[in-house]
Structures are given as C-alpha cells and as structure tokens.
Design a protein around this motif. Sequence first.
Motif, PDB file in Angstrom:
ATOM      1  N   ARG A   7       1.115  -1.093   0.573  1.00 27.44           N
ATOM      2  CA  ARG A   7      -0.184   0.342   0.058  1.00 27.44           C
ATOM      3  C   ARG A   7       0.678   1.214  -0.126  1.00 27.44           C
ATOM      4  N   THR A   8       0.481   1.898  -0.894  1.00 30.51           N
ATOM      5  CA  THR A   8       1.440   3.525  -1.126  1.00 30.51           C
ATOM      6  C   THR A   8       1.055   4.330  -0.652  1.00 30.51           C
ATOM      7  N   LEU A  38       9.996   3.409   3.480  1.00 28.58           N
ATOM      8  CA  LEU A  38       9.340   1.823   4.133  1.00 28.58           C
ATOM      9  C   LEU A  38       9.096   1.108   5.471  1.00 28.58           C
ATOM     10  N   LEU A  39       7.641   0.705   5.434  1.00 27.93           N
ATOM     11  CA  LEU A  39       7.097   0.066   6.657  1.00 27.93           C
ATOM     12  C   LEU A  39       6.992  -1.348   6.519  1.00 27.93           C
ATOM     13  N   ILE A  40       7.572  -1.978   7.453  1.00 28.27           N
ATOM     14  CA  ILE A  40       7.121  -3.606   7.619  1.00 28.27           C
ATOM     15  C   ILE A  40       6.815  -3.360   9.274  1.00 28.27           C
ATOM     16  N   ARG A  61      -2.437  -2.152   7.734  1.00 23.19           N
ATOM     17  CA  ARG A  61      -3.278  -1.287   8.471  1.00 23.19           C
ATOM     18  C   ARG A  61      -2.993  -0.488   9.373  1.00 23.19           C
ATOM     19  N   THR A  62      -1.641  -1.545  10.233  1.00 23.57           N
ATOM     20  CA  THR A  62      -1.971  -1.638  11.241  1.00 23.57           C
ATOM     21  C   THR A  62      -0.837   0.454  11.287  1.00 23.57           C
ATOM     22  N   TRP A  63      -0.402   0.382  10.173  1.00 25.76           N
ATOM     23  CA  TRP A  63       0.280   2.057   9.545  1.00 25.76           C
ATOM     24  C   TRP A  63      -0.901   3.174   9.055  1.00 25.76           C
ATOM     25  N   ARG A  64      -2.036   3.339  10.387  1.00 23.28           N
ATOM     26  CA  ARG A  64      -2.597   3.816   9.801  1.00 23.28           C
ATOM     27  C   ARG A  64      -2.739   5.071   9.806  1.00 23.28           C
ATOM     28  N   ARG A  65      -2.268   5.544  10.767  1.00 33.28           N
ATOM     29  CA  ARG A  65      -1.963   6.986  11.504  1.00 33.28           C
ATOM     30  C   ARG A  65      -0.064   7.106  10.809  1.00 33.28           C
ATOM     31  N   ALA A  70       4.230   0.572   2.146  1.00 36.74           N
ATOM     32  CA  ALA A  70       3.894  -0.332   3.434  1.00 36.74           C
ATOM     33  C   ALA A  70       3.826  -2.215   2.976  1.00 36.74           C
ATOM     34  N   VAL A  71       4.482  -2.849   3.006  1.00 36.06           N
ATOM     35  CA  VAL A  71       3.948  -4.698   2.383  1.00 36.06           C
ATOM     36  C   VAL A  71       3.387  -5.416   3.986  1.00 36.06           C
ATOM     37  N   ASP A  72       2.567  -6.091   2.900  1.00 38.60           N
ATOM     38  CA  ASP A  72       1.627  -7.515   3.930  1.00 38.60           C
ATOM     39  C   ASP A  72       2.627  -8.442   3.515  1.00 38.60           C
ATOM     40  N   LEU A  73       3.363  -9.334   5.170  1.00 47.29           N
ATOM     41  CA  LEU A  73       4.663 -10.162   4.612  1.00 47.29           C
ATOM     42  C   LEU A  73       4.021 -11.402   4.220  1.00 47.29           C
ATOM     43  N   ARG A  74       4.628 -12.185   3.415  1.00 44.69           N
ATOM     44  CA  ARG A  74       3.871 -13.444   3.054  1.00 44.69           C
ATOM     45  C   ARG A  74       3.213 -13.942   4.536  1.00 44.69           C
TER      46      ARG A  74
END
Length: 231
Positions: free
Chosen positions: A6-7, A16-18, A26-30, A44-48
């Motif tokens: 998601r960008t 970059l957010l992990i 979605r944890t990085w919503r703020r 931000a990625v979704d890890l496998r």
Amino acid sequence: MKLHTRTWGDGDRTALLIHGMMADHRTWRRVAPALADRGYRVIAVDLRGHGASGRGEYSPRLFADDVVETLPTGADLALGHSLGGLTLSLAVDRLKPKRAVFSDPAWYLASAEGFGPEVFARFKALASKERVREMNPRWDEVDVEIELETLAAWDDATASSLAELSTSDLLPAAPVVPSLVQIADPSFLISPERATLLRQRGFEVRPVPGAGHTIHRDDFEAFMASLEGWI
C-alpha cells in the motif's frame, strides 16, 4: 515472493514500513499519512501469510527475502516493528536504506517468559473486540477493529517462524546503516541490559515511556516524537 503493498503520498523521499506478527499494512494507518505529510512516498508491505500477500513456508529469512524482492533499494527510511524489525535487520544490507528504525524488534524470545508461537495461535482463536480492547486500553477504537480484521486475514502458521528465536539470538552485531532502536518501556523484548549492549554496538536507543509493544498504536504522538532527527 512478491508482496502486497500500500502506498501513501508522492513526496521526493521514500519510506518503507514493515509490520509485526498478526498485523498488515493497516497497522500504519496514522504513521503512513504522517510521513507522507512530511514529504515521503510511503510504501508498506503485507508480509507473507499476512493481509493480502501469499502464503507458503515461513521463516525470518524468507520474510526478509520477500521484502528485498518487493521493495525499492536506497530508500531514505526503513522502519520495522517487532517481526518487521527482525525482518528489516535481515534485509537491511540488501535494501540499503539511508536510515533504519527498529521499533521494539523481535530479535530474541527466550527471555520473554511464556511467550512463544503457540501464544499467537491461541490469541487468534480467542480474540474478540472486548478482549482486544481489554489488552490494549490505550488504542483507539478503530485500531481494535483493525486488529480483528488483520487477525482474520492472518495465517497463524506464520508463528512457527518464531521458534528459532527461542534458541537463537539474532541481535545485530552492528548497524549496517545509521540505526535507531525504539523500545517500549518496559519492553519484554529489549531488556535494559540488551539496550545497553545495543548502544555499545553503535545503535541509538530511545525508550518510549509508558508505551507497550505496539508503540505506534499505544501512543502515536510519543512514537512520532521519538523519531525526531530520524525522519
């Protein structure tokens, strides 16, 4: 494995957010919009095994290989929380960001009494709005809802990847790039002795007083304040 991303934003700098175990982008919503407001293009990625990314075998090194395959090299900032911090530390020499931030990273679990892979699966099985709210009294209600949504999208088999951390200490020997370690206060992952060792090894270490393990959701303002000079 190419990961779902998601960008936010279209700034001249890249961040970059992990995320950590059980979460997804979605944890990085703020955090992500706040960085975008500071001039970053945030990815931000979704890890496998998490969110909309694929499933498969799970190990810390596979998580790291995936982010290297998915994310651009040479970003201005890379930030990983918990499992994401471990993942970043195993990928940082290949991602080559200008700066790295490890937020209460999961480098070793043997010192976390009663904390192991089975705990995550049990938490998912018993999760409810009331339970999540009780365990995280400082979270906004929207974060409680997101936690339940990300749990539903999470493959709890990923927790098996943490077994290695019960016997192997993956605390980095030295920072590959200028690096900040944020720690909850108190932290069940980074003891005062380990914080001292990290400082001796060349990391900057900043506790966030009163914040629990998910610092960015427990106390967003303090989380952002602890990043000053690094973002």
